[in-house]
Each structure stands twice: as structure tokens, then as C-alpha cells.
Write an enzyme that holds these catalytic residues in place. Structure first.
Site, PDB file in Angstrom:
ATOM      1  N   ARG A  38       0.819  -1.220   0.000  1.00  0.00           N
ATOM      2  CA  ARG A  38       0.000   0.000   0.000  1.00  0.00           C
ATOM      3  C   ARG A  38       0.851   1.267   0.000  1.00  0.00           C
ATOM      4  O   ARG A  38       0.443   2.287  -0.529  1.00  0.00           O
ATOM      5  CB  ARG A  38      -0.937   0.007   1.207  1.00  0.00           C
ATOM      6  CG  ARG A  38      -2.076  -0.955   1.017  1.00  0.00           C
ATOM      7  CD  ARG A  38      -3.023  -0.939   2.186  1.00  0.00           C
ATOM      8  NE  ARG A  38      -4.194  -1.742   1.884  1.00  0.00           N
ATOM      9  CZ  ARG A  38      -5.096  -2.105   2.770  1.00  0.00           C
ATOM     10  NH1 ARG A  38      -4.967  -1.736   4.030  1.00  0.00           N
ATOM     11  NH2 ARG A  38      -6.122  -2.833   2.408  1.00  0.00           N
ATOM     12  N   LYS A 199     -19.649 -15.974   0.930  1.00  0.00           N
ATOM     13  CA  LYS A 199     -21.103 -15.943   1.070  1.00  0.00           C
ATOM     14  C   LYS A 199     -21.810 -15.089   0.033  1.00  0.00           C
ATOM     15  O   LYS A 199     -21.302 -14.072  -0.395  1.00  0.00           O
ATOM     16  CB  LYS A 199     -21.450 -15.387   2.453  1.00  0.00           C
ATOM     17  CG  LYS A 199     -21.031 -16.323   3.570  1.00  0.00           C
ATOM     18  CD  LYS A 199     -21.457 -15.770   4.906  1.00  0.00           C
ATOM     19  CE  LYS A 199     -21.347 -16.859   5.973  1.00  0.00           C
ATOM     20  NZ  LYS A 199     -21.785 -16.361   7.271  1.00  0.00           N
ATOM     21  N   GLY A 353     -10.466  -8.218  -0.803  1.00  0.00           N
ATOM     22  CA  GLY A 353      -9.370  -8.529   0.126  1.00  0.00           C
ATOM     23  C   GLY A 353      -8.722  -9.875  -0.123  1.00  0.00           C
ATOM     24  O   GLY A 353      -7.539  -9.969  -0.466  1.00  0.00           O
ATOM     25  N   GLY A 376     -13.563  -3.490   0.743  1.00  0.00           N
ATOM     26  CA  GLY A 376     -14.947  -3.020   0.816  1.00  0.00           C
ATOM     27  C   GLY A 376     -15.233  -1.907  -0.176  1.00  0.00           C
ATOM     28  O   GLY A 376     -16.315  -1.855  -0.763  1.00  0.00           O
TER      29      GLY A 376
HETATM   30  P1  ADP Z   1     -12.986 -11.189  -1.070  1.00  0.00           P
HETATM   31  O1  ADP Z   1     -12.314 -10.748   0.204  1.00  0.00           O
HETATM   32  O2  ADP Z   1     -11.994 -11.423  -2.171  1.00  0.00           O
HETATM   33  O3  ADP Z   1     -14.109 -10.291  -1.465  1.00  0.00           O
HETATM   34  P2  ADP Z   1     -14.658 -13.043   0.365  1.00  0.00           P
HETATM   35  O4  ADP Z   1     -14.347 -12.301   1.616  1.00  0.00           O
HETATM   36  O5  ADP Z   1     -16.038 -12.982  -0.143  1.00  0.00           O
HETATM   37  O6  ADP Z   1     -13.629 -12.631  -0.800  1.00  0.00           O
HETATM   38  O7  ADP Z   1     -14.361 -14.586   0.564  1.00  0.00           O
HETATM   39  C1  ADP Z   1     -13.091 -15.085   0.817  1.00  0.00           C
HETATM   40  C2  ADP Z   1     -13.163 -16.348   1.601  1.00  0.00           C
HETATM   41  O8  ADP Z   1     -14.048 -17.293   1.024  1.00  0.00           O
HETATM   42  C3  ADP Z   1     -11.833 -17.032   1.681  1.00  0.00           C
HETATM   43  O9  ADP Z   1     -11.292 -16.830   2.958  1.00  0.00           O
HETATM   44  C4  ADP Z   1     -12.141 -18.515   1.381  1.00  0.00           C
HETATM   45  O10 ADP Z   1     -11.551 -19.399   2.305  1.00  0.00           O
HETATM   46  C5  ADP Z   1     -13.646 -18.561   1.489  1.00  0.00           C
HETATM   47  N1  ADP Z   1     -14.211 -19.647   0.673  1.00  0.00           N
HETATM   48  C6  ADP Z   1     -14.080 -19.839  -0.656  1.00  0.00           C
HETATM   49  N2  ADP Z   1     -14.678 -20.969  -1.040  1.00  0.00           N
HETATM   50  C7  ADP Z   1     -15.204 -21.529   0.071  1.00  0.00           C
HETATM   51  C8  ADP Z   1     -15.945 -22.729   0.335  1.00  0.00           C
HETATM   52  N3  ADP Z   1     -16.252 -23.590  -0.647  1.00  0.00           N
HETATM   53  N4  ADP Z   1     -16.315 -22.980   1.610  1.00  0.00           N
HETATM   54  C9  ADP Z   1     -15.998 -22.106   2.587  1.00  0.00           C
HETATM   55  N5  ADP Z   1     -15.315 -20.962   2.416  1.00  0.00           N
HETATM   56  C10 ADP Z   1     -14.921 -20.664   1.162  1.00  0.00           C
HETATM   57 MG    MG Z   2     -13.008 -10.783   2.217  1.00  0.00          MG
END
Ligand code: ADP
Ligand code: MG
Length: 400
Positions: A38, A199, A353, A376
Site C-alpha cells: 500500500r 457468502k 481482500g 470493501g
Molecule cells: P474477497 O475478500 O476477495 O471479497 P470473500 O471475503 O467474499 O472474498 O471470501 C473469501 C473467503 O471465502 C476465503 O477466505 C475462502 O476461504 C472462502 N471460501 C471460498 N470458497 C469456500 C468454500 N467452498 N467454503 C468455505 N469458504 C470458502
Molecule cells: Mg473478504
């Protein structure tokens, strides 16, 4: 509307208050900066200002001190690292407002750089207190926002101060707005969105927004499970949100109505527990996941389908890992998608993230067109929401 940048403002000899995102991880043992990504990301803006004889006053938050002084969250290690990167002294002050700070910045010479103390030591920062905004504004002649990662917050140093100073974008902010803005308004097509992560609940806005803009949406990660459940598949002990199946069905209908192709996994890596030493198998989704087993990654057939769905595309936006990539045996789907993006002759953008962390860890970051620095903030921007730290910046003059 495009925003004015530091190129649009004569900065020579001016005191320039630059909001940066120096919210970096610190080493637990030494207290030094553990990852300076960063800090490096803001160097173009800082160097430009130095080269043009501006007096550069940097302001950032670090961690969550909740409005009081927390010794371990002082910005001294950040100033040391920045000083090394710039190859010049960076003076770190022990506060960000007040008579002493004002005196110091008034005595600055062109080309000098100071770093103010963690702005969140003051509760007025997150409260966006007008008197505090004015105090910050008295330090400078112009406000530059280069902290895209904090632009979704309406805080004093990210937005409020712009009520009292001319406000323009730094180069990092400009780059984020360009790449992410183009995705929303004028993507090179075909445009494919790859959405995964934990999710559905946290990504509803993003999905809804992209379902109206992308030509094709590929879904993976934990969020796919809720869609699979909504279609009546047996998903065993997989992470899912049963209360969101109605929503998932609605999103599937929405995609169909909009003529957007929405792809879901056709097979998966399943594990008997969430652990690197777990027993794993590959199953077709149509055969169902046995009780007690969890989907932890997309399977090889899905990888092949998704790779094919990416061929010939001109823009790809990726948010959300395809599996629990933090556990190496469950990282193959995420790695394969990263590799596919790296090979494409397309504008590739990764945001979020964990998604960014995955692409960096897996070694594909240098072959991605744009790695967004916001977590976010990136998601809110992609939802089509106006970010306070962007809205407060002056619009570019229309060209005559
Ligand atoms: P980002 O931060 O890139 O927006 P998210 O916060 O939505 O992504 O999700 C990231 C998390 O999702 C990771 O820590 C990963 O372990 C989890 N994840 C991905 N696939 C699965 C799964 N099949 N079951 C449980 N957790 C999952
Ligand atoms: Mg995340």
C-alpha cells in the site's frame, strides 16, 4: 464523471494534504512494516508532488484505535519504510492537528514530506466532525485523495475536509476509478465476471450490479453452494446460507431474463473436514455431496468449463476465491482461474481482500492488468454506489 487530479492543480510551493491508505500490516515481533504494497502504491503521487515542489503532508489511519492514542498503532514504522522507498527523510509528527502541527507545516520547504500521526487517534475522524475537518483544512491549500481503499467511508480525512479545500484525486485513485469505472460504464466486450468468496449475503449488491452488465457470470467459492442448494442439490456439510436460497433463485431468474449466461460449478473437491490433512474426493454436483462432507473447491470439469468461458473475452473482473485457497490442497481452482486470467489477452481486474491476497500468494499478480487496492471500497464501487471519498472530489471540466 471523471474527477480532477493533481495534474489539474498547480501544486508548486503549495501545501498539499494527501489522504493515503497506509493501513499496512505490522510485524508482530519487530513492529516494522510487514507488507509495504500500500505504501508503494502511493509513490507515483508522492513523487510527482515532490518533483513539482509541493510541500507534501501525508495523512492516514492505521488499524482501529477507536478514537484514542494506541502506542502500537503509531505511524513511525510507516514513516521509516516510506523514507527508505523515497530515498529521503520523511518527518513523522506526533499528532495530525493542533498548533504544533500547524507550525511545523508552515515552516516546510518545497519538496519536503511529513507524515501526520494516525488520524483515527481522534474520535472526530470517524465522526466526520466539521471543526476537526476545518482544523485539517487549515494545514493545507489543497486536498488530494489517494486512499481508494478508504473511499467508502465518510470520514473527516477521506471526505469531510473537502468541504473546506479544493479536492482532487491522486494517481492511485485515478487508476482505480478508470479501471473499475470502465467496467461499469463501458467494458470492452465480451465482459465476464467471476464471482466467488464465502457468502452470497455479502455480495448481493455486486451480483445484482454485474448481472446487468456482464455478458457471462461464473460463480464459485462458498457462495456457489447456496445457488446449488436452491436448485435442489445435496451439498452435505458445505458452507451455505439456506435463508438465501430464495434470493439465489431470484438472481438466476434475473440472469435468464437479462440474457446473461450464469455458470455454476458442475463438480467439486469435497473434504471430510476443513483441514490440510483432510481426506478429499472429487464429485459431480449432480451426484450430491455425502453427509458430513464439504465442498472446498471447484472441481476439474468446472475449471475446464470456466477456462473455456474465459477464452476470447476482452474484460474479466474477478472477485472472490473459488475455494478455501488458504489451505493448499483446496487452492487449485483459485490457482487455475488466476492462471487463466494471466494468459488472456484482455483487461483483467482483480478486486477484494482475499481475492487479491490469493492472486499475490499464488504468483500471478504481475500478469493482471489491475489489482484493486480496495476491499470493501471496491465492492461498494462495483455495486454502483457513490463513494463519499470520490463524490467529494472536483469533477473534470467538460472538454470544449
Ligand atoms: P474477497 O475478500 O476477495 O471479497 P470473500 O471475503 O467474499 O472474498 O471470501 C473469501 C473467503 O471465502 C476465503 O477466505 C475462502 O476461504 C472462502 N471460501 C471460498 N470458497 C469456500 C468454500 N467452498 N467454503 C468455505 N469458504 C470458502
Ligand atoms: Mg473478504
Amino acid at each position: 464523471m471523471a474527477k480532477q487530479t493533481i495534474r489539474d492543480f498547480a501544486v508548486e510551493n503549495k501545501r498539499v494534504l494527501v489522504r493515503v491508505d497506509f493501513n499496512v500490516p505490522l510485524d508482530k515481533v519487530t513492529g516494522e512494516v510487514a507488507d509495504d504494497t500500500r505504501i508503494r502504491a502511493t509513490l507515483p503521487t508522492i513523487r510527482y508532488l515532490i518533483d513539482r515542489g509541493a510541500k507534501v503532508i501525508l495523512i492516514s489511519h492505521l488499524g482501529r484505535p477507536d478514537g484514542k492514542v494506541v502506542e502500537s498503532l503509531r505511524l513511525d514504522p510507516v514513516a521509516r519504510r516510506l523514507s527508505e522507498l523515497l530515498g529521503m527523510p520523511v518527518r513523522k509528527l506526533d499528532d495530525c492537528v493542533g498548533p504544533e502541527v500547524e507550525e511545523t507545516v508552515r515552516a516546510m520547504q518545497p519538496g519536503e514530506v511529513v507524515l501526520l500521526e494516525n488520524v483515527r487517534f481522534h474520535p472526530e475522524e470517524e465522526a466526520n466532525d466539521p471543526a476537526f475537518c476545518r482544523d485539517l483544512a487549515t494545514l493545507a491549500n489543497v486536498f488530494v485523495n489517494d486512499a481508494f481503499g478508504t473511499a467508502h467511508r465518510a470520514h473527516a480525512s477521506t471526505a469531510g475536509v473537502a468541504d473546506y479545500l479544493p479536492a482532487v484525486a491522486g494517481f492511485l485513485m485515478e487508476k482505480e476509478l478508470k479501471f473499475l469505472g470502465d467496467v461499469l460504464t463501458s467494458p470492452a466486450r465480451p465482459f465476464v465476471a467471476v464471482i466467488g468468496g464465502a457468502k452470497v449475503g455479502t455480495k448481493i449488491g455486486v451480483l445484482q450490479s454485474l448481472l446487468t452488465k456482464a455478458d457471462r457470470v461464473l460463480i464459485g467459492g462458498g457462495m456457489a453452494n447456496t445457488f446449488l442448494l436452491a436448485q435442489g442439490n445435496r451439498i452435505g456439510a458445505s458452507l451455505a446460507e439456506p435463508d438465501k436460497t430464495e434470493l439465489a433463485r431470484h438472481l438466476l431468474d434475473q440472469a435468464r431474463a437479462a440474457g446473461v449466461e450464469l455458470l455454476l460449478p458442475v463438480d467439486a473437491v469435497i473434504a471430510d473436514r476443513i483441514d490440510a490433512a483432510a481426506e478429499t474426493r472429487i464429485v459431480d454436483i449432480a451426484s450430491g455431496v455425502p453427509d458430513g462432507w464439504s465442498i472446498v473447491d471447484i472441481g476439474p470439469k468446472t475449471i475446464a468449463r470456466y477456462r473455456e468461458a474465459l477464452q476470447g473475452t476482452k474484460t474479466v473482473l474477478w472477485n472472490g476465491p473459488m475455494g478455501i485457497f488458504e489451505i493448499p490442497p483446496f487452492a487449485e481452482g483459485t490457482r487455475a482461474i488466476a492462471a487463466a486470467l494471466a494468459e488472456l489477452d484482455a483487461i483483467t481486474i482483480v478486486g477484494g481482500g482475499e481475492s487479491v491476497a490469493a492472486v499475490q500468494q499464488l504468483g500471478y499478480a504481475d500478469r493482471i492488468t489491475h489489482i484493486s487496492t480496495g476491499g470493501g471500497a471496491t465492492l461498494e464501487f462495483l455495486e454502483g454506489r457513490e463513494l463519499p471519498g470520490v463524490a467529494c472530489l472536483h469533477d473534470k471540466m467538460p472538454e470544449r
